[in-house]
Design a protein around this motif. Structure first.
Motif, PDB file in Angstrom:
ATOM      1  N   GLY A 201      34.758 -19.562  65.927  1.00 42.86           N
ATOM      2  CA  GLY A 201      35.462 -18.998  64.784  1.00 42.86           C
ATOM      3  C   GLY A 201      34.915 -17.655  64.355  1.00 42.86           C
ATOM      4  O   GLY A 201      34.106 -17.030  65.055  1.00 42.86           O
ATOM      5  N   THR A 202      35.337 -17.224  63.183  1.00 37.21           N
ATOM      6  CA  THR A 202      35.012 -15.878  62.713  1.00 37.21           C
ATOM      7  C   THR A 202      34.058 -15.834  61.531  1.00 37.21           C
ATOM      8  O   THR A 202      33.593 -14.768  61.165  1.00 37.21           O
ATOM      9  N   GLY A 224      30.231 -19.763  70.171  1.00 38.50           N
ATOM     10  CA  GLY A 224      31.174 -18.773  70.675  1.00 38.50           C
ATOM     11  C   GLY A 224      31.845 -18.049  69.533  1.00 38.50           C
ATOM     12  O   GLY A 224      31.460 -18.180  68.370  1.00 38.50           O
ATOM     13  N   GLY A 225      32.867 -17.264  69.847  1.00 39.92           N
ATOM     14  CA  GLY A 225      33.562 -16.504  68.820  1.00 39.92           C
ATOM     15  C   GLY A 225      32.663 -15.466  68.182  1.00 39.92           C
ATOM     16  O   GLY A 225      31.649 -15.032  68.747  1.00 39.92           O
ATOM     17  N   VAL A 226      33.022 -15.073  66.968  1.00 41.56           N
ATOM     18  CA  VAL A 226      32.219 -14.104  66.221  1.00 41.56           C
ATOM     19  C   VAL A 226      30.819 -14.660  65.969  1.00 41.56           C
ATOM     20  O   VAL A 226      29.812 -13.952  66.055  1.00 41.56           O
ATOM     21  N   VAL A 227      30.757 -15.938  65.676  1.00 42.39           N
ATOM     22  CA  VAL A 227      29.475 -16.583  65.414  1.00 42.39           C
ATOM     23  C   VAL A 227      28.555 -16.469  66.630  1.00 42.39           C
ATOM     24  O   VAL A 227      27.362 -16.137  66.493  1.00 42.39           O
ATOM     25  N   PHE A 300      35.131  -8.168  72.331  1.00 45.28           N
ATOM     26  CA  PHE A 300      35.065  -9.334  73.197  1.00 45.28           C
ATOM     27  C   PHE A 300      35.920 -10.427  72.571  1.00 45.28           C
ATOM     28  O   PHE A 300      35.779 -10.736  71.387  1.00 45.28           O
ATOM     29  N   LEU A 301      36.807 -11.012  73.368  1.00 48.44           N
ATOM     30  CA  LEU A 301      37.848 -11.882  72.824  1.00 48.44           C
ATOM     31  C   LEU A 301      37.741 -13.337  73.258  1.00 48.44           C
ATOM     32  O   LEU A 301      38.544 -14.172  72.833  1.00 48.44           O
ATOM     33  N   GLY A 325      35.874 -24.485  65.003  1.00 45.54           N
ATOM     34  CA  GLY A 325      36.123 -23.102  65.340  1.00 45.54           C
ATOM     35  C   GLY A 325      36.368 -22.884  66.820  1.00 45.54           C
ATOM     36  O   GLY A 325      35.770 -23.557  67.677  1.00 45.54           O
ATOM     37  N   ALA A 326      37.243 -21.946  67.133  1.00 47.70           N
ATOM     38  CA  ALA A 326      37.589 -21.641  68.520  1.00 47.70           C
ATOM     39  C   ALA A 326      36.547 -20.705  69.147  1.00 47.70           C
ATOM     40  O   ALA A 326      35.875 -19.949  68.445  1.00 47.70           O
ATOM     41  N   LEU A 327      36.457 -20.735  70.475  1.00 48.26           N
ATOM     42  CA  LEU A 327      35.504 -19.889  71.196  1.00 48.26           C
ATOM     43  C   LEU A 327      36.057 -18.505  71.487  1.00 48.26           C
ATOM     44  O   LEU A 327      35.316 -17.620  71.926  1.00 48.26           O
ATOM     45  N   GLY A 328      37.360 -18.313  71.273  1.00 54.87           N
ATOM     46  CA  GLY A 328      37.974 -17.019  71.518  1.00 54.87           C
ATOM     47  C   GLY A 328      39.271 -16.874  70.751  1.00 54.87           C
ATOM     48  O   GLY A 328      39.637 -17.725  69.933  1.00 54.87           O
ATOM     49  N   VAL A 329      39.978 -15.787  71.029  1.00 58.30           N
ATOM     50  CA  VAL A 329      41.247 -15.501  70.357  1.00 58.30           C
ATOM     51  C   VAL A 329      42.336 -16.285  71.090  1.00 58.30           C
ATOM     52  O   VAL A 329      43.085 -15.745  71.908  1.00 58.30           O
TER      53      VAL A 329
END
Length: 403
Positions: A201-202, A224-227, A300-301, A325-329
């Motif tokens: 997530g972000t 992953g993600g922003v985290v 990075f997405l 939270g998701a690992l990417g967009v």
């Protein structure tokens, strides 16, 4: 373990005020379907089967935002799931609403207007204060009991969540009970094998507290993600900061730098960080690069293929997996690979699994992942995070009152 009365404890043929959460995405002014409608339809269907007269309270968006719209479309979507008419009144607690409630018959459903359009619903305040709002004082006398089914907003001390239970007989709906039970499992249950948490997530402020509060239960974290990028930056890599056109990283780094450093130092052996990241190349295609020695020049997405495979391997060997939270967009199918590989592995693994955290549950919808392959796909965001960390939920607490 929390205990409260449920809809099984309500005598038949009552006039019920039911708080649900069908807050949904809005695209070009049109309300979109979501799994929340389906979930709440289960509670409503049970109540109708017991010949209750049901009036629904719900919200959509927040004042000042584009998603702050009427619930008229929601009534139509909900009716499709119920297979029955849902009457809608463009009023919440005024004369039109009271007239519609007075006409409400057993076995029928009425949806009142967006409760956040009613003065007194916002902002947050203690239950005793919210019980004195015009919303509660006007509507409470019209009903025999209140049913709290809006688990997704159970962390909010708003009038429709905490005011009514303070002055009325109150019960928990099916969504409330099932979500709370599943989401609290990391605090309430004991697992013999490895417990893994996937955090993406972000919002760093959502994920960092989870790591620090569940370290006694969770054995490893896949980030992953922003985290994930922020933790990579704390680990000395040249990523985790904003480039032109983005504003996700720098302010969170400034706000949480000390905490990131502390968590990395304290729980470093439990944290799994991305070793490669995906981005959009000059031809608009997905490309990947190793984290080691990279200099960030573009966004990075997604996590890279190596990282996704490594995380999937860790998940496959776990007895319990919690995803926040998701690992990417994932909305862009070019950059859904990491999230989808991990979720697919969880689905194929015979483990206890809860997928939640706001938009994460949307991955299951968008990519036709079978929801039945998980122990629970949570429709909650903020409430899910609070449950994971063992913090109280005021919307749950107020249902436990013995008066």
């Amino acid at each position: 373990m929390t205990t409260f009365r449920t809809i099984d404890d309500i005598d038949a043929t009552q006039q019920l005020l039911v708080r649900i959460d069908v807050n949904a995405p809005v695209e070009n002014g049109v309300v979109q379907d979501s799994r929340r409608f389906d979930r709440h339809a289960e509670t409503i269907s049970e109540l109708l089967a017991d010949d209750h007269a049901v009036a629904l309270l719900a919200h959509q968006g927040r004042p000042g935002r584009e998603t702050f719209v009427s619930l008229e479309d929601h009534a139509e979507i909900l009716a499709e799931y119920l297979g029955d008419e849902v009457e809608f009144v463009a009023d919440t607690c005024g004369e039109d609403a009271l007239a519609a409630i007075d006409d409400l018959e057993s076995g029928s459903v009425l949806l009142l207007e967006n409760v956040r359009m009613c003065e007194g619903e916002l902002p947050e305040a203690p239950p005793a204060v919210k019980a004195e709002t015009d919303l509660v004082r006007t509507l409470a006398p019209e009903f025999d009991a209140y049913v709290g089914d809006a688990y997704s907003t159970a962390h909010r001390s708003h009038a429709s969540i905490v005011g009514f239970p303070y002055v009325m007989d109150a019960y928990a709906g099916r969504v409330m009970v099932e979500e709370y039970t599943a989401n609290s499992a990391v605090q309430e249950r004991t697992f013999d094998g490895t417990v893994t948490m996937v955090l993406g997530g972000t919002k760093a402020e959502d994920s960092i507290p989870v790591i620090e509060r569940v370290d006694d239960t969770v054995d490893q974290f896949c980030l992953g993600g922003v985290v994930g990028e922020l933790f990579l930056r704390a680990d000395g890599h040249d990523v985790g900061y904003d480039v032109e056109g983005t504003s996700l990283f720098d302010h969170q780094w400034d706000d949480h730098r000390e905490t990131l450093d502390r968590v990395l130092e304290t729980y470093g052996d439990q944290l799994h960080l991305p070793t490669d990241l995906a981005y959009e190349d000059g031809d608009g295609e997905r490309a990947e690069t190793a984290v080691e020695d990279v200099t960030k020049e573009t966004s990075f997405l997604d996590v890279g293929s190596e990282t996704a495979t490594r995380y999937a391997d860790l998940v496959s060997e776990s007895e319990a997996v919690f995803v926040k939270g998701a690992l990417g967009v994932f909305e862009d199918d070019r950059f859904a690979d990491g999230t989808l590989e991990v979720l697919s592995t969880i689905a194929d693994t015979d483990c206890f699994s809860v997928v939640g955290g706001g938009d994460t549950a949307r991955v299951v919808e968008l990519y036709d992942v079978d929801e039945d392959d998980f122990s629970r796909v949570s429709i909650a965001g903020g409430a899910y995070v609070r449950a994971l960390t063992g913090r109280p939920l005021v919307g749950i607490d107020v249902l436990e009152r013995d008066e």
